[in-house]
Design an enzyme around this catalytic site. Structure first.
Site, PDB file in Angstrom:
ATOM      1  N   GLU A  36       0.879  -1.179   0.000  1.00 42.27           N
ATOM      2  CA  GLU A  36       0.000   0.000   0.000  1.00 42.27           C
ATOM      3  C   GLU A  36       0.912   1.224   0.000  1.00 42.27           C
ATOM      4  O   GLU A  36       1.120   1.865  -1.013  1.00 42.27           O
ATOM      5  CB  GLU A  36      -0.914  -0.013   1.231  1.00 42.27           C
ATOM      6  CG  GLU A  36      -1.811   1.218   1.346  1.00 42.27           C
ATOM      7  CD  GLU A  36      -2.421   1.387   2.735  1.00 42.27           C
ATOM      8  OE1 GLU A  36      -3.364   2.172   2.835  1.00 42.27           O
ATOM      9  OE2 GLU A  36      -1.954   0.772   3.715  1.00 42.27           O
ATOM     10  N   ASP A  57     -11.464   1.017   6.526  1.00 43.82           N
ATOM     11  CA  ASP A  57     -11.900   1.753   7.720  1.00 43.82           C
ATOM     12  C   ASP A  57     -13.046   2.673   7.301  1.00 43.82           C
ATOM     13  O   ASP A  57     -12.858   3.883   7.125  1.00 43.82           O
ATOM     14  CB  ASP A  57     -10.739   2.572   8.298  1.00 43.82           C
ATOM     15  CG  ASP A  57      -9.573   1.700   8.725  1.00 43.82           C
ATOM     16  OD1 ASP A  57      -9.613   1.179   9.846  1.00 43.82           O
ATOM     17  OD2 ASP A  57      -8.635   1.531   7.920  1.00 43.82           O
TER      18      ASP A  57
END
Length: 341
Positions: free
Chosen positions: A198, A277
């Site tokens: 990421e 999230d």
């Protein structure tokens, strides 16, 4: 803009979520409610002020507010309420199975007992409207010895989680840092996943596979920078749990039309879409699907593939997995029949 037909398909199709941090589903309204219930003072006067603070420039600036939000979680019922709220949202998005990450070290460091954390989350999963299992994550900015201590502390609750993962800040914390704890987890028969590629380089994906022996890569979007690695991921059918809105919010990509998800699919990779999230990154599962399909050249066949990938990559037993895949196939067959009538 998406046409109504495509939007309905994305919203209604059965899907699994494989990359959701339960603490990252904590909405500002619930943060305030739990703060009031537990007598915790917040640095924000209102829900709106807290929500305005959700302006991140990178992973670390997000993590700072993420840990502040978690400070309101103190009692077993708090963890239950947080998880129940997520599962209700997931059910509304036609998520049929969720594999939920939780971060015990975030809470035990504040003096919250491990059993309080896992029992609250697990109990909500048993009562919830969708199939749900738990994956315990280690915080990679902490030491491997602390991860090993957490794993040992978890053993009395081994029946309540199915695997381990690795999250928190990727930069400067390569997978190689956690070889011993992953080997111990493997010996215990746990499934193994890890965040890699990421913010970190493609090499982190490679070492997560080779040194940690992970079965899935969480994120993994930077793999395309290494053609050999990309070919390997396709050949070995290693699933990537991609989180599009998270990638935009944390500036992995500046705009959704620059996201490489379509290219990942074109390369033959087992891509899944997830929310990461969702309270902080602007959306749950259907929000991620709609934003991605609005911005990229994706159609019905991509939707079907992504839905099938989500169950194929899930840690489900054979019969349960086949049942979910059959649901996907029936859904798209019914859609095709309706469309031709």
């Amino acid at each position: 803009m998406l046409d109504e037909r495509m939007r309905n398909i994305l919203q209604q199709m059965p899907k699994a979520e494989l990359h959701i941090h339960i603490e990252g589903s904590l909405e500002p309204e619930l943060i305030f409610a739990l703060a009031q219930r537990n007598g915790v003072s917040l640095n924000y006067a209102t829900v709106e002020e807290l929500r305005r603070a959700y302006a991140f420039t990178d992973l670390q600036s997000f993590l700072d507010i993420y840990y502040a939000g978690a400070s309101v979680l103190l009692e077993e019922q708090d963890f239950y309420d947080m998880t129940a709220a997520y599962l209700a949202r997931a059910h509304a998005d036609n998520v049929r199975h969720a594999e939920i990450f939780f971060d015990p070290q975030t809470h035990t460091a504040r003096g919250v007992p491990f059993e309080t954390v896992i029992n609250g989350i697990w109990r909500a999963c048993q009562d919830g409207p969708v199939s749900a299992t738990l994956i315990m994550c280690f915080l990679r900015h902490l030491s491997e010895d602390e991860a090993i201590a957490t794993l040992e502390e978890s053993l009395p609750f081994r029946d309540k989680f199915i695997g381990v993962g690795l999250d928190s800040s990727e930069r400067g914390h390569p997978p190689a840092k956690f070889c011993r704890v992953y080997e111990r987890a493997r010996q215990l028969g746990l499934h193994l996943v890890a965040h890699a590629g990421e913010e970190g380089p493609p090499a982190y994906i490679e070492t997560a596979l080779d040194l940690l022996n992970v079965e899935r890569i969480d994120h993994g979007v930077r793999c395309l920078e290494d053609p050999e690695l990309t070919a390997r991921l396709a050949r070995e059918q290693v699933a990537l749990t991609v989180c599009p809105l998270s990638n935009i919010k944390l500036r992995v990509f500046d705009r959704m039309d620059e996201h490489n998800l379509a290219r990942l699919l074109d390369a033959g990779l087992v891509v899944t879409i997830n929310s990461d999230d969702p309270a902080y990154f602007g959306g749950y599962m259907n929000d991620n699907f709609i934003a991605t399909f609005e911005a990229l050249p994706l159609g019905v066949e991509h939707a079907r593939q992504l839905a099938r990938n989500s169950f194929s990559a899930a840690f489900l037993e054979g019969e349960a997995k086949r049942g979910f895949l059959d649901q996907v196939d029936r859904f798209f067959q019914q859609h095709a029949n309706t469309n031709t009538n």
